[in-house]
Scaffold this active site. Structure first.
Site, PDB file in Angstrom:
ATOM      1  CG  HIS A  90      -1.504 -14.686  -1.649  1.00 15.09           C
ATOM      2  ND1 HIS A  90      -0.669 -14.561  -0.492  1.00 15.09           N
ATOM      3  CD2 HIS A  90      -1.636 -13.567  -2.309  1.00 15.09           C
ATOM      4  CE1 HIS A  90      -0.177 -13.313  -0.623  1.00 15.09           C
ATOM      5  NE2 HIS A  90      -0.892 -12.587  -1.461  1.00 15.09           N
ATOM      6  CG  HIS A 133      -7.080  -8.656  -3.096  1.00 12.31           C
ATOM      7  ND1 HIS A 133      -6.024  -8.908  -2.508  1.00 12.31           N
ATOM      8  CD2 HIS A 133      -7.925  -8.793  -1.977  1.00 12.31           C
ATOM      9  CE1 HIS A 133      -6.138  -9.415  -1.193  1.00 12.31           C
ATOM     10  NE2 HIS A 133      -7.206  -9.068  -0.921  1.00 12.31           N
ATOM     11  CG  LEU A 169       1.952 -12.352  -7.546  1.00  9.17           C
ATOM     12  CD1 LEU A 169       2.570 -11.690  -8.826  1.00  9.17           C
ATOM     13  CD2 LEU A 169       3.266 -11.958  -6.612  1.00  9.17           C
ATOM     14  CB  THR A 170      -1.512  -8.540  -3.214  1.00 13.49           C
ATOM     15  OG1 THR A 170      -0.987  -9.306  -2.115  1.00 13.49           O
ATOM     16  CG2 THR A 170      -2.651  -7.953  -2.522  1.00 13.49           C
ATOM     17  CG  PHE A 171      -2.383  -5.251  -6.483  1.00  7.23           C
ATOM     18  CD1 PHE A 171      -3.333  -4.474  -6.317  1.00  7.23           C
ATOM     19  CD2 PHE A 171      -1.186  -5.151  -5.708  1.00  7.23           C
ATOM     20  CE1 PHE A 171      -3.276  -3.129  -5.264  1.00  7.23           C
ATOM     21  CE2 PHE A 171      -1.061  -4.262  -4.984  1.00  7.23           C
ATOM     22  CZ  PHE A 171      -2.121  -3.102  -4.668  1.00  7.23           C
TER      23      PHE A 171
END
Length: 510
Positions: free
Chosen positions: A312, A148, A143-145
């Site tokens: 991702h 990152h 997932l993005t958060f």
């Protein structure tokens, strides 16, 4: 690294001519040349710091220097001394001085397979003039958060606390959502971001929209910052980067981070194989070409390290098989206090819930080809996803091609393109490529191996065909290593914060 002499600076030639005279006079008196240069350096420092009196005290036999030479040294000590200090840390592009610099760009949702579509000539050229990895392995969940913040800190999700794109904190009963302003308060984000480490080392930093807080838990903020804004054009981001690069050296950031969400948006809304996704991919590739050309025009290709990567990949989820969790749990479903962790389901239970019975029902329905049920104790160790109270005590993970839902939602929360499943799936692999001086050092060492020099790192490279179609391709690696890469590129690896990266990982390459 030695600071290049500015041949257009009259004072430089004046110093050079005068030092020749000093050297000749010293040699005439029988002193070794190397000894005279050492004494000259001491003398210059002494004059700069304390004047001629200090110089004569440190060099009592300074009488062999004429008053003309002493006057000359007094007239230029600051530039001479500054150059002596700056030489190991600065480079010249022919017109200006630069320090070690890194530009880190994250293209959200750039999956590894996208580079094989014939739509990314500039990214591929960049990977051949520099190098790339076979793929970059995102952390779980994809997932993005979470990813990152891993890229920024070098920590697994269980260590930095951003365990999903939707989080329930059982201690505070607060919910983290990316749409909530308070979610970006430092209390949620553990670990030291690379921009904080860089600033502790005395470097200036700049950021454009990186997913994360503007302020760390210690109160640090990037020197320059552009807040998150989905409508901020990618071309404007390039303009901002170049503005920073064109600043005077005293103001210029040495670490620049940038985030671009457009490809991820296209993948979610139209799927990874859509025309829109391909068009967005081509636009990003063209942008990367403009970045490279802009740096070349400034003669910075051998000075600035550029890293382009992703958090991702993206999978086609247009027709998943739905699994209805409320039907499996029956009346026990209402004893769940909160569900987070999508596309997985993390079950946080009310105190009155019968956890044993819920687990029994889930185990009875479990189909390892479709979904699996874990507790913190049974979670696979490779995921590094257990040692944090924000991770639900019961965690259900679907396999790619399946989606967990309820009879009320009936799969409406699932878009045609998605990510978040286990990081073992090829569609969810990320991208890593880099060019610049650090990549050249890596390739030089790899070439030594390819030419038959005795080495023990054959597992580090998938390809070392420098002149071939593949170029230099690293073996895939985990994205927890990126934080330490930044430390190496900036020359501050001895200042790195504690992280989950592999000790010595980048040392093996350079």
């Amino acid at each position: 690294m030695t600071t290049p002499t500015n041949k257009n600076d009259p004072s430089s030639s004046k110093v050079a001519n005068s030092s020749d005279g000093l050297r000749n006079r010293a040699n005439e008196q029988g002193r070794p040349q190397s000894q005279q240069w050492s004494r000259l350096l001491v003398l210059c420092i002494a004059v700069a710091l304390g004047g001629v009196v200090t110089a004569r005290a440190l060099c009592p036999d300074v009488a062999w220097l004429s008053r003309q030479h002493i006057d000359l040294l007094c007239s230029v000590p600051s530039s001479l001394l500054n150059g002596w200090h700056a030489a190991p840390n600065t480079m010249s592009n022919g017109t200006h001085e630069f320090r070690e610099t890194m530009i880190l760009i994250s293209v959200d949702g750039l999956r590894q397979e996208y580079l094989e579509r014939g739509l990314t000539p500039h990214l591929l050229e960049m990977s051949k003039t520099g190098l790339r990895a076979d793929y970059l392995n995102p952390i779980f969940p994809t997932l993005t958060f979470p990813n990152h913040w891993t890229l920024m800190t070098g920590l697994w999700a269980e260590s930095h606390g951003l365990v999903a794109n939707k989080i329930f904190d059982p201690a505070t009963k607060k919910v983290w959502l990316p749409t909530k302003k308070e979610s970006f308060e430092p209390e949620w984000w553990f670990g030291e971001p690379m921009w904080e480490t860089a600033q502790k080392a005395g470097l200036k930093t700049a950021d454009i929209m990186w997913p994360g807080p503007r302020t760390s838990q210690s109160g640090a903020t990037p020197t320059y910052s552009v807040p998150f804004n989905f409508s901020y054009p990618i071309d404007a981001k390039l303009d901002r980067i170049l503005e920073w690069m064109d600043m005077p050296i005293e103001e210029r950031p040495q670490l620049i981070t940038m985030y671009e969400p457009s490809l991820d948006n296209s993948g979610h809304e139209t799927g990874p194989h859509s025309l829109r996704t391909n068009q967005t991919l081509a636009k990003i590739d063209s942008w990367a070409g403009n970045l490279t050309a802009s740096l070349q025009a400034r003669n910075l290709s051998d000075i600035v390290n550029v890293v382009i990567l992703s958090d991702h990949g993206m999978a086609d989820t247009s027709a998943p098989e739905l699994i209805y969790m409320d039907e499996i749990l029956g009346e026990d479903f209402v004893t769940i206090e909160y569900i987070d962790g999508w596309p997985s389901m993390g079950l946080h239970l009310f105190p009155e819930a019968n956890a044993s019975r819920i687990l029994e029902k889930l185990y009875a329905a479990e189909d390892p080809t479709k979904f699996e049920v874990f507790t913190r104790e049974t979670m696979p160790a490779r995921r590094h996803y257990a040692n944090n109270p924000r991770i639900a005590p019961i965690f259900i993970t679907p396999h790619l091609g399946y989606a967990l839902t309820t009879t009320v939602l009936n799969g409406t929360e699932i878009s045609v393109g998605n990510h978040g499943w286990d990081n073992i799936y090829p569609d969810l692999r990320a991208v890593f490529l880099t060019q610049g001086p650090f990549a050249e050092r890596m390739k030089t060492k790899a070439a030594a191996y390819a030419s038959g020099s005795p080495r023990s790192d054959s597992d580090l490279w998938q390809s070392t065909k420098g002149s071939g179609s593949d170029g230099y391709v690293m073996t895939n690696f985990n994205n927890i290593e990126i934080y330490n890469l930044a430390m190496h590129m900036l020359g501050i690896q001895d200042r790195a914060a504690s992280n989950n990266g592999t000790v010595g990982f980048w040392d093996a390459y350079v």
